[in-house]
Design a protein around this motif. Structure first.
Motif, PDB file in Angstrom:
ATOM      1  N   LEU A 132       0.935  -1.099   0.046  1.00 50.45           N
ATOM      2  CA  LEU A 132       0.004  -0.128   0.072  1.00 50.45           C
ATOM      3  C   LEU A 132       0.829   1.082  -0.001  1.00 50.45           C
ATOM      4  N   ARG A 133       2.108   1.049   0.810  1.00 48.65           N
ATOM      5  CA  ARG A 133       2.918   2.228   0.830  1.00 48.65           C
ATOM      6  C   ARG A 133       3.507   2.844  -0.582  1.00 48.65           C
ATOM      7  N   TYR A 177      -8.984  12.860   4.684  1.00 47.98           N
ATOM      8  CA  TYR A 177      -8.348  12.050   3.556  1.00 47.98           C
ATOM      9  C   TYR A 177      -9.250  10.681   3.357  1.00 47.98           C
ATOM     10  N   SER A 178      -9.162  10.348   2.138  1.00 49.73           N
ATOM     11  CA  SER A 178      -9.752   8.927   1.754  1.00 49.73           C
ATOM     12  C   SER A 178      -8.903   7.821   2.365  1.00 49.73           C
ATOM     13  N   GLY A 179      -9.432   6.439   2.671  1.00 50.94           N
ATOM     14  CA  GLY A 179      -8.742   5.481   3.007  1.00 50.94           C
ATOM     15  C   GLY A 179      -9.523   4.456   3.794  1.00 50.94           C
ATOM     16  N   LEU A 195      -9.790   3.318  -4.539  1.00 53.95           N
ATOM     17  CA  LEU A 195      -9.803   2.841  -3.124  1.00 53.95           C
ATOM     18  C   LEU A 195     -10.388   1.515  -2.931  1.00 53.95           C
ATOM     19  N   TYR A 245      -6.169  -3.767   2.045  1.00 58.45           N
ATOM     20  CA  TYR A 245      -6.462  -2.902   3.303  1.00 58.45           C
ATOM     21  C   TYR A 245      -7.163  -3.885   4.417  1.00 58.45           C
ATOM     22  N   MET A 296      -6.722   5.781  10.605  1.00 59.07           N
ATOM     23  CA  MET A 296      -6.360   5.120   9.100  1.00 59.07           C
ATOM     24  C   MET A 296      -5.352   3.581   9.482  1.00 59.07           C
TER      25      MET A 296
END
Length: 492
Positions: free
Chosen positions: A10-11, A270-272, A293, A300, A333
């Motif tokens: 993800l990063r 932020y989105s997540g 996402l 996730y 998050m």
């Protein structure tokens, strides 16, 4: 190892934030679809569209930010309750402007202006004139407008009614000081502002009913468990988010498989994906970002499922202390929180596990993890706020010194939490309020005192506040949604 690989994957992905005015309807990017009222501004939108600045990230970011402010101001004009006039800066293609005074990159020029009107066509004319764009098409539009729509000059804005003003840093303190000097009283303030409160309440009630219908449709048609939003988001923004998300679900039915049993939360940040597994969607992002996402949710989910394991592992290393998430943050998050847990666990495993055995059993106490820039301290609720960069020896020493203080504050918090809930419920019933809530900067003792005093004055306040959406803050104001904000230490 699976959790580490998931976090690294993800990063490693490139940022997914897109231009707020970009809509992909096919293989090529097209300008965003503008509302009918914004048609006169089409030349301006085409000149400042962020897609023109792909090689100039700084200028692109400036245009995106200014467009958000401009669109919000135009929407507030059409809603009949304009915000404070914004000062805007744009970068424009040079073939749309004169060549002199160019301060931007080659091929672009910067233009700055402040909107000094609350009439839509006058605002449009100011914008086009500032950018040296043609305005001849506005005369035809003016001839079709009712004569009552005249430009209004900038006036001294009422600081107690413009909600956006209160989101600016430092404004709360300045407003609170000014209101203390004016010696505002609750009864007279509500009475004087009743027409404004009623007008905004009626306007927002229609939107709230529409939002409930859209939420029911989203849950019924696509299996969404529930829909939530940040308390700072107005009902008008939530309506726009719901409409956009339903449109996305209709256009991409395969995506809806990932939504079953999930909670959708529209956010101001932020989105997540949150540590609780909520799908967090920023209202500032376009639907492409939302789509990417949701399409990556399986990655996730591996992180979310592993978070309780990490929390138990950290608790075991710290003599069974209870690991809690920050209740003052709307959403924690998942990826960031998992990284925090992993970092503190590794630090304790290297040096510090044996120190906690000397402290004794900590199962009655609570810790909350925070970013590395925060400071180690004891909160008013009795929780230890622990930065992930804190050395284990310092953490043990601090906890040992503050155990008695923490125990006292935890008992007081549990008692105040129960009393606050009871007082808020009684206050809602006695005053017949539609809703009652408080800001994070209002403590539980302050809220309890406020509710008790409201109940004692119910004979005078009930006719004024019946059906109101009351919000306890540090100042007086009326939000765009019609919420009535009062300070916790109001005076009758």
């Amino acid at each position: 190892m699976n959790i580490i690989r998931a976090i690294r994957l993800l990063r490693s992905q490139p940022p997914m934030r897109l231009s707020i005015n970009t809509v992909h309807s096919g293989p090529q990017s097209q300008p965003a679809e503008l509302p009918a009222a914004s048609n006169p501004l089409r030349p301006f939108y085409f000149a400042v569209h962020p897609d023109l600045f792909g090689q100039f990230p700084r200028e692109k970011k400036v245009n995106e930010s200014s467009l958000k402010q401009l669109n919000g101001y135009l929407e507030s004009i059409q809603a009949g309750c304009p915000h404070l006039p914004p000062s805007l800066k744009f970068y424009i293609r040079e073939n749309n402007v004169n060549q002199d005074n160019r301060t931007g990159p080659v091929g672009f020029k910067s233009v700055q202006f402040t909107i000094l009107s609350k009439d839509f066509l006058t605002v449009v004319e100011e914008i086009l004139s500032s950018c040296d764009l043609p305005t001849c098409h506005l005369e035809k539009l003016r001839s079709t407008q009712p004569t009552k729509s005249t430009a209004m000059p900038l006036r001294r804005w009422d600081e107690a009614v413009v909600h956006d003003f209160f989101t600016r840093p430092g404004s709360h303190r300045n407003l609170r000081r000014s209101q203390i000097k004016k010696d505002i009283r609750l009864r007279s303030w509500v009475s004087n502002n009743m027409p404004k409160i009623e007008k905004r309440r009626k306007q927002s009630q229609t939107v709230r009913d529409t939002n409930r219908t859209l939420e029911t449709k989203l849950c019924g048609d696509y299996g969404v468990l529930s829909v939530d939003c940040d308390c700072e988001l107005g009902c008008f923004i939530v309506k726009s988010c719901l409409q956009s998300f339903l449109r996305l679900c209709r256009q991409h039915p395969d995506m809806t498989y990932f939504l079953k049993g999930k909670t959708i939360m529209f956010s101001n940040n932020y989105s997540g994906v949150s540590a609780d597994g909520q799908i967090v969607l920023s209202h500032e992002d376009v639907w492409q970002h939302w789509f990417m996402l949701i399409s990556s949710l399986p990655r996730y989910e591996a992180v979310v499922e592993h978070i309780p394991v990490l929390e138990k592992q950290l608790s075991a290393l710290m003599s069974q202390v209870k690991v809690r998430r920050d209740c003052n943050v709307a959403t924690v998050m998942a990826v960031s929180y998992a990284k925090w847990l992993q970092r503190l666990i590794e630090s304790l495993q290297l040096d510090g596990t044996e120190h906690f055995f000397s402290v004794g059993n900590l199962s009655k106490y609570r810790i909350v993890l925070q970013g590395e820039n925060s400071t180690l301290r004891l909160s008013q609720t009795g929780q230890f706020l622990v930065p992930i960069s804190c050395p284990p020896s310092q953490l043990v020493h601090f906890i040992r010194r503050k155990l008695s203080d923490s125990q006292y504050l935890l008992q007081q918090y549990d008692r105040d939490y129960r009393v606050e809930g009871e007082e808020m419920q009684r206050c809602r019933e006695v005053l017949e309020l539609a809703a009652l809530r408080k800001d994070h900067n209002v403590s539980m003792p302050q809220m309890i005192s406020c509710c008790q005093r409201l109940r004692h004055q119910y004979l005078e306040l009930s006719p004024l506040l019946k059906g109101a959406r009351l919000r306890v803050t540090q100042f007086y104001s009326i939000t765009q949604d019609g919420d009535v904000c009062i300070p916790w230490n109001w005076r009758m």
